[in-house]
Scaffold this motif. Structure first.
Motif, PDB file in Angstrom:
ATOM      1  N   PRO A  13       0.980  -1.218   0.116  1.00 39.81           N
ATOM      2  CA  PRO A  13      -0.018  -0.168   0.165  1.00 39.81           C
ATOM      3  C   PRO A  13       0.987   1.212  -0.158  1.00 39.81           C
ATOM      4  O   PRO A  13       1.979   1.255   0.830  1.00 39.81           O
ATOM      5  CB  PRO A  13      -0.749  -0.252   1.167  1.00 39.81           C
ATOM      6  CG  PRO A  13      -0.886  -1.579   1.566  1.00 39.81           C
ATOM      7  CD  PRO A  13       0.529  -2.196   1.009  1.00 39.81           C
ATOM      8  N   GLY A  14       0.256   2.005  -0.890  1.00 36.88           N
ATOM      9  CA  GLY A  14       1.111   3.367  -0.826  1.00 36.88           C
ATOM     10  C   GLY A  14       2.343   3.441  -2.040  1.00 36.88           C
ATOM     11  O   GLY A  14       2.675   4.475  -2.545  1.00 36.88           O
ATOM     12  N   GLY A  15       2.559   2.162  -2.614  1.00 40.02           N
ATOM     13  CA  GLY A  15       3.685   2.041  -3.678  1.00 40.02           C
ATOM     14  C   GLY A  15       2.834   2.292  -4.991  1.00 40.02           C
ATOM     15  O   GLY A  15       1.777   2.773  -5.228  1.00 40.02           O
ATOM     16  N   SER A  16       3.795   2.314  -5.876  1.00 35.72           N
ATOM     17  CA  SER A  16       3.575   2.527  -7.259  1.00 35.72           C
ATOM     18  C   SER A  16       4.041   1.410  -8.490  1.00 35.72           C
ATOM     19  O   SER A  16       4.654   0.478  -8.043  1.00 35.72           O
ATOM     20  CB  SER A  16       4.192   4.011  -8.046  1.00 35.72           C
ATOM     21  OG  SER A  16       3.898   4.710  -7.201  1.00 35.72           O
ATOM     22  N   LEU A  17       3.097   1.362  -9.526  1.00 36.74           N
ATOM     23  CA  LEU A  17       3.491   0.341 -10.419  1.00 36.74           C
ATOM     24  C   LEU A  17       3.087   1.291 -11.931  1.00 36.74           C
ATOM     25  O   LEU A  17       2.131   1.945 -12.013  1.00 36.74           O
ATOM     26  CB  LEU A  17       2.351  -0.801 -10.447  1.00 36.74           C
ATOM     27  CG  LEU A  17       2.827  -1.898  -9.425  1.00 36.74           C
ATOM     28  CD1 LEU A  17       1.730  -3.038  -9.640  1.00 36.74           C
ATOM     29  CD2 LEU A  17       3.967  -2.558  -9.863  1.00 36.74           C
ATOM     30  N   MET A  82       0.278   4.050 -11.981  1.00 38.03           N
ATOM     31  CA  MET A  82      -0.820   3.906 -10.512  1.00 38.03           C
ATOM     32  C   MET A  82       0.303   4.531  -9.575  1.00 38.03           C
ATOM     33  O   MET A  82       1.307   3.627  -9.244  1.00 38.03           O
ATOM     34  CB  MET A  82      -1.116   2.588 -10.727  1.00 38.03           C
ATOM     35  CG  MET A  82      -1.820   2.181 -11.729  1.00 38.03           C
ATOM     36  SD  MET A  82      -2.496   0.607 -11.656  1.00 38.03           S
ATOM     37  CE  MET A  82      -1.227  -0.549 -11.415  1.00 38.03           C
ATOM     38  N   ASN A  83      -0.128   5.324  -8.652  1.00 45.45           N
ATOM     39  CA  ASN A  83       0.572   5.695  -7.511  1.00 45.45           C
ATOM     40  C   ASN A  83      -0.148   5.833  -6.291  1.00 45.45           C
ATOM     41  O   ASN A  83      -1.677   5.540  -6.555  1.00 45.45           O
ATOM     42  CB  ASN A  83       1.134   7.252  -7.856  1.00 45.45           C
ATOM     43  CG  ASN A  83       1.806   7.262  -9.034  1.00 45.45           C
ATOM     44  OD1 ASN A  83       2.793   6.798  -9.056  1.00 45.45           O
ATOM     45  ND2 ASN A  83       2.088   8.561  -9.321  1.00 45.45           N
ATOM     46  N   SER A  84       0.197   5.678  -5.222  1.00 47.92           N
ATOM     47  CA  SER A  84      -0.593   5.735  -4.000  1.00 47.92           C
ATOM     48  C   SER A  84      -1.539   4.754  -3.761  1.00 47.92           C
ATOM     49  O   SER A  84      -2.881   4.726  -3.790  1.00 47.92           O
ATOM     50  CB  SER A  84      -1.332   7.179  -3.751  1.00 47.92           C
ATOM     51  OG  SER A  84      -0.283   8.073  -3.821  1.00 47.92           O
ATOM     52  N   LEU A  85      -1.108   3.252  -4.243  1.00 53.02           N
ATOM     53  CA  LEU A  85      -1.961   2.446  -4.497  1.00 53.02           C
ATOM     54  C   LEU A  85      -2.779   1.756  -3.129  1.00 53.02           C
ATOM     55  O   LEU A  85      -2.074   2.019  -2.071  1.00 53.02           O
ATOM     56  CB  LEU A  85      -1.270   1.182  -5.130  1.00 53.02           C
ATOM     57  CG  LEU A  85      -1.077   1.314  -6.708  1.00 53.02           C
ATOM     58  CD1 LEU A  85       0.041   0.427  -7.074  1.00 53.02           C
ATOM     59  CD2 LEU A  85      -2.244   0.910  -7.287  1.00 53.02           C
ATOM     60  N   LYS A  86      -3.751   1.463  -3.194  1.00 54.66           N
ATOM     61  CA  LYS A  86      -4.696   0.966  -2.020  1.00 54.66           C
ATOM     62  C   LYS A  86      -4.875  -0.511  -2.169  1.00 54.66           C
ATOM     63  O   LYS A  86      -4.960  -1.036  -3.436  1.00 54.66           O
ATOM     64  CB  LYS A  86      -5.767   1.771  -1.894  1.00 54.66           C
ATOM     65  CG  LYS A  86      -5.704   3.329  -1.892  1.00 54.66           C
ATOM     66  CD  LYS A  86      -6.825   4.063  -2.037  1.00 54.66           C
ATOM     67  CE  LYS A  86      -6.680   5.633  -1.934  1.00 54.66           C
ATOM     68  NZ  LYS A  86      -7.915   6.234  -1.871  1.00 54.66           N
ATOM     69  N   PRO A  87      -5.105  -1.336  -1.122  1.00 56.49           N
ATOM     70  CA  PRO A  87      -5.655  -2.786  -1.298  1.00 56.49           C
ATOM     71  C   PRO A  87      -6.848  -2.811  -2.134  1.00 56.49           C
ATOM     72  O   PRO A  87      -6.783  -3.869  -2.854  1.00 56.49           O
ATOM     73  CB  PRO A  87      -5.986  -3.046   0.256  1.00 56.49           C
ATOM     74  CG  PRO A  87      -5.166  -2.287   1.113  1.00 56.49           C
ATOM     75  CD  PRO A  87      -5.013  -0.901   0.258  1.00 56.49           C
ATOM     76  N   GLU A  88      -7.583  -1.806  -2.157  1.00 56.52           N
ATOM     77  CA  GLU A  88      -8.904  -2.065  -3.127  1.00 56.52           C
ATOM     78  C   GLU A  88      -8.702  -1.659  -4.485  1.00 56.52           C
ATOM     79  O   GLU A  88      -9.439  -2.063  -5.623  1.00 56.52           O
ATOM     80  CB  GLU A  88      -9.948  -0.872  -2.651  1.00 56.52           C
ATOM     81  CG  GLU A  88      -9.535   0.664  -2.314  1.00 56.52           C
ATOM     82  CD  GLU A  88      -9.131   0.943  -1.007  1.00 56.52           C
ATOM     83  OE1 GLU A  88      -8.497   0.224  -0.512  1.00 56.52           O
ATOM     84  OE2 GLU A  88      -9.392   1.925  -0.730  1.00 56.52           O
ATOM     85  N   SER A 122      -0.932  -5.194  -1.254  1.00 55.64           N
ATOM     86  CA  SER A 122      -1.040  -6.093  -0.096  1.00 55.64           C
ATOM     87  C   SER A 122       0.299  -5.970   0.686  1.00 55.64           C
ATOM     88  O   SER A 122       1.412  -5.597   0.203  1.00 55.64           O
ATOM     89  CB  SER A 122      -1.309  -7.355  -0.086  1.00 55.64           C
ATOM     90  OG  SER A 122      -1.315  -8.047   1.199  1.00 55.64           O
ATOM     91  N   SER A 123       0.309  -5.718   2.046  1.00 44.66           N
ATOM     92  CA  SER A 123       1.328  -5.642   2.755  1.00 44.66           C
ATOM     93  C   SER A 123       1.887  -6.891   3.401  1.00 44.66           C
ATOM     94  O   SER A 123       2.835  -7.123   4.207  1.00 44.66           O
ATOM     95  CB  SER A 123       1.231  -4.684   4.140  1.00 44.66           C
ATOM     96  OG  SER A 123       0.034  -5.132   4.712  1.00 44.66           O
TER      97      SER A 123
END
Length: 123
Positions: A13-17, A82-88, A122-123
């Motif tokens: 979470p919070g990462g980028s792809l 995609m930045n600031s990625l969330k589990p959703e 996911s963490s």
């Protein structure tokens, strides 16, 4: 027209792809391209679209401010940053091409689809 996505994977979470979609074949057949995603047990969801000729874009509210769609016209490649990625955001992400005029958020209005790439947050 053949579309091949790449760049998916597991991210915290919070990462980028950055997803890529390489297009080949009769690329002159399409007018715009888009990204959609589908999480397990859910309907396919619109993410973003771009008009190929001038690069004008539209982003879904759910990802506004975090995701950016772009294209490399010369390489026939579509991107989704995609930045600031969330589990959703976890889903299979698909790129699609549309051969009629206009940008659309409706999957039924796209003519060509890639096979999808899995994104897991996911963490």
């Amino acid at each position: 027209v053949q579309l091949v996505e790449s760049g998916g994977g597991l991210v915290q979470p919070g990462g980028s792809l950055r997803l890529s979609c390489a297009a080949s074949g009769r690329t002159s057949r399409w007018y715009s391209m888009g990204w959609f995603r589908q999480a397990p047990g859910k309907e396919r969801e619109y993410v973003a679209a771009i008009r190929w000729i001038d690069g004008s874009t539209h982003i879904a509210d759910a990802v506004m401010g975090r995701f950016t769609i772009s294209r490399d016209n010369g390489e026939n490649t579509l991107y989704l940053q995609m930045n600031s990625l969330k589990p959703e955001d976890t889903a299979v992400y698909y790129c699609a091409a549309r051969s009629t005029m206009g940008i659309s958020a409706y999957s039924i209005e796209y003519d060509y689809w890639g096979q999808g790439t899995q994104v897991t947050v996911s963490s």
